[in-house]
Enzyme design. Structure first.
Site, PDB file in Angstrom:
ATOM      1  N   GLY A 273       0.794  -1.296  -0.168  1.00 23.57           N
ATOM      2  CA  GLY A 273      -0.103  -0.059   0.073  1.00 23.57           C
ATOM      3  C   GLY A 273       0.820   1.156   0.057  1.00 23.57           C
TER       4      GLY A 273
ATOM      5  N   ASN B 104       1.262   2.909  -2.920  1.00 21.87           N
ATOM      6  CA  ASN B 104       0.452   3.900  -3.498  1.00 21.87           C
ATOM      7  C   ASN B 104      -0.401   4.397  -2.757  1.00 21.87           C
ATOM      8  OD1 ASN B 104       1.301   4.276  -6.547  1.00 21.87           O
ATOM      9  ND2 ASN B 104       1.890   1.934  -6.189  1.00 21.87           N
TER      10      ASN B 104
ATOM     11  N   ARG C 295     -16.262 -15.804  -8.191  1.00 20.85           N
ATOM     12  CA  ARG C 295     -15.961 -14.354  -8.738  1.00 20.85           C
ATOM     13  C   ARG C 295     -17.159 -13.520  -8.778  1.00 20.85           C
ATOM     14  NH1 ARG C 295     -11.560 -13.067 -13.424  1.00 20.85           N
ATOM     15  NH2 ARG C 295     -13.720 -13.233 -14.887  1.00 20.85           N
TER      16      ARG C 295
ATOM     17  N   MET D  37      -4.413  -7.232  -6.852  1.00 24.90           N
ATOM     18  CA  MET D  37      -3.827  -8.367  -7.330  1.00 24.90           C
ATOM     19  C   MET D  37      -4.861  -9.548  -7.814  1.00 24.90           C
ATOM     20  SD  MET D  37      -0.884  -7.456  -7.758  1.00 24.90           S
ATOM     21  CE  MET D  37       0.170  -8.708  -8.459  1.00 24.90           C
ATOM     22  N   ARG D  38      -5.973  -9.177  -7.957  1.00 27.27           N
ATOM     23  CA  ARG D  38      -6.984  -9.865  -8.634  1.00 27.27           C
ATOM     24  C   ARG D  38      -7.609  -9.278  -9.768  1.00 27.27           C
ATOM     25  NH1 ARG D  38      -7.304 -14.682  -6.478  1.00 27.27           N
ATOM     26  NH2 ARG D  38      -9.291 -15.138  -7.514  1.00 27.27           N
TER      27      ARG D  38
ATOM     28  N   ASN E 148      -5.956   2.142 -13.017  1.00 20.80           N
ATOM     29  CA  ASN E 148      -5.068   1.415 -12.447  1.00 20.80           C
ATOM     30  C   ASN E 148      -3.482   1.763 -12.675  1.00 20.80           C
ATOM     31  OD1 ASN E 148      -3.961  -1.244 -11.135  1.00 20.80           O
ATOM     32  ND2 ASN E 148      -3.257  -1.941 -13.276  1.00 20.80           N
TER      33      ASN E 148
ATOM     34  N   HIS F 264       0.165   0.472 -13.380  1.00 22.12           N
ATOM     35  CA  HIS F 264       1.086  -0.750 -13.658  1.00 22.12           C
ATOM     36  C   HIS F 264       2.574  -0.449 -13.852  1.00 22.12           C
ATOM     37  CE1 HIS F 264       1.931  -4.505 -15.488  1.00 22.12           C
ATOM     38  NE2 HIS F 264       2.513  -4.115 -16.270  1.00 22.12           N
TER      39      HIS F 264
ATOM     40  N   GLU G 196       5.602   6.283  -9.440  1.00 24.50           N
ATOM     41  CA  GLU G 196       4.125   5.747  -9.211  1.00 24.50           C
ATOM     42  C   GLU G 196       3.377   6.636  -8.344  1.00 24.50           C
ATOM     43  OE1 GLU G 196       3.444   1.647  -8.452  1.00 24.50           O
ATOM     44  OE2 GLU G 196       5.055   0.998  -9.655  1.00 24.50           O
TER      45      GLU G 196
HETATM   46  C1  GRF Z   1       3.011  -1.163  -7.613  1.00 26.90           C
HETATM   47  O1  GRF Z   1       4.268  -1.498  -8.235  1.00 26.90           O
HETATM   48  C2  GRF Z   1       2.054  -1.334  -8.811  1.00 26.90           C
HETATM   49  O2  GRF Z   1       2.387  -0.556  -9.890  1.00 26.90           O
HETATM   50  C3  GRF Z   1       1.492  -2.704  -8.571  1.00 26.90           C
HETATM   51  O3  GRF Z   1       1.637  -3.062  -7.572  1.00 26.90           O
HETATM   52  C4  GRF Z   1       2.586  -2.605  -6.751  1.00 26.90           C
HETATM   53  C5  GRF Z   1       1.762  -2.090  -5.549  1.00 26.90           C
HETATM   54  O4  GRF Z   1       2.552  -1.446  -4.596  1.00 26.90           O
HETATM   55  N1  GRF Z   1       0.319  -2.686  -9.478  1.00 26.90           N
HETATM   56  P1  GRF Z   1       2.223  -0.894  -3.241  1.00 26.90           P
HETATM   57  O5  GRF Z   1       1.265  -1.927  -2.637  1.00 26.90           O
HETATM   58  O6  GRF Z   1       1.070   0.131  -3.627  1.00 26.90           O
HETATM   59  O7  GRF Z   1       3.440  -0.493  -2.455  1.00 26.90           O
END
Ligand code: GRF
Length: 216
Positions: free
Chosen positions: A14, A16, A67, A92-93, A109, A111, A176
């Protein structure tokens, strides 16, 4: 000031999410987090959310028959919290086409690659192995195909011969956090609109600098 109502959906650390929390703490930031949702009970991001006094819920996908049931619960929670923009941040789903279409152009999202290169997992490791000279990250609207959808913002970083997967992860994560919070701001300010496969922008600066690596 009217604030755009966000949900942040996570599965892990987390960082981000933390960047979005910090941005939203600034009074002039045009968005607020209504709810943080994790599909994993052990996600460190849940702790970050609670420490910041946010509503944090775990909707554990393993507790659902299929799902569709899991995604119905996600949808209910998002509606309950009057969410206007869903921010996937290390969630991650894979989400099904029905759920994605219900949130079309209202779900974004981050990436860790310069899309459309390196969709999927282990993006940095693959870029290093290929001898790519730049890596980076992409903020995009979500479409049913994995890591696809109109691109909102990208940041590129150089890949040096000394880089390891870990060093590149860290260099890209810094970017990010910058583009995620900047992108949310642009959306909240009504400066981004989806048109066909692309985003179109209002009042935006476009750098004209070339990036070359290694430097000749
Ligand atoms: C990040 O690298 C994002 O791009 C990817 O998963 C990671 C999540 O990192 N989708 P965090 O949980 O925000 O530290």
């Amino acid at each position: 000031m009217r604030k755009l109502k966000l949900a942040v959906m996570i599965s892990g650390s987390g960082t981000n999410l933390q960047a979005i929390i910090d941005a939203c703490n600034a009074p002039e930031y045009p968005a607020e987090i209504m709810v943080v949702i994790s599909n994993r009970p052990t996600a460190k991001g849940l702790e970050r959310a609670r420490q910041s006094g946010l509503t944090a819920v775990c909707i554990d996908h393993t507790e659902y028959e299929n799902r569709a049931d899991f995604e119905a619960e996600l949808h209910t929670r998002l509606k309950e919290n009057e969410v206007e923009l869903v921010c996937l941040a290390g969630f991650m789903r894979l989400l099904g086409a029905d759920f994605v279409s219900r949130w079309k152009d209202r779900m974004i999202n981050i990436h860790p690659s310069l899309l459309p290169s390196y969709k999927g997992l282990h993006t940095h490791e693959r870029a290093i192995e290929d001898g790519a000279k730049f890596g980076g990250c992409t903020l995009h609207f979500v479409r049913p195909e994995m890591d696809d959808g109109p691109i909102i913002m990208q940041a590129a970083v150089p890949i040096t011969p000394d880089d390891t997967e870990q060093s590149l992860i860290q260099r890209v994560l810094v970017q990010e956090h910058i583009i995620y919070t900047a992108g949310i701001r642009m959306i909240a300010e009504g400066r981004v609109r989806v048109s066909g496969r692309k985003c179109v922008f209002k009042d935006t600066n476009w750098p004209e600098t070339n990036l070359i690596s290694p430097t000749p």
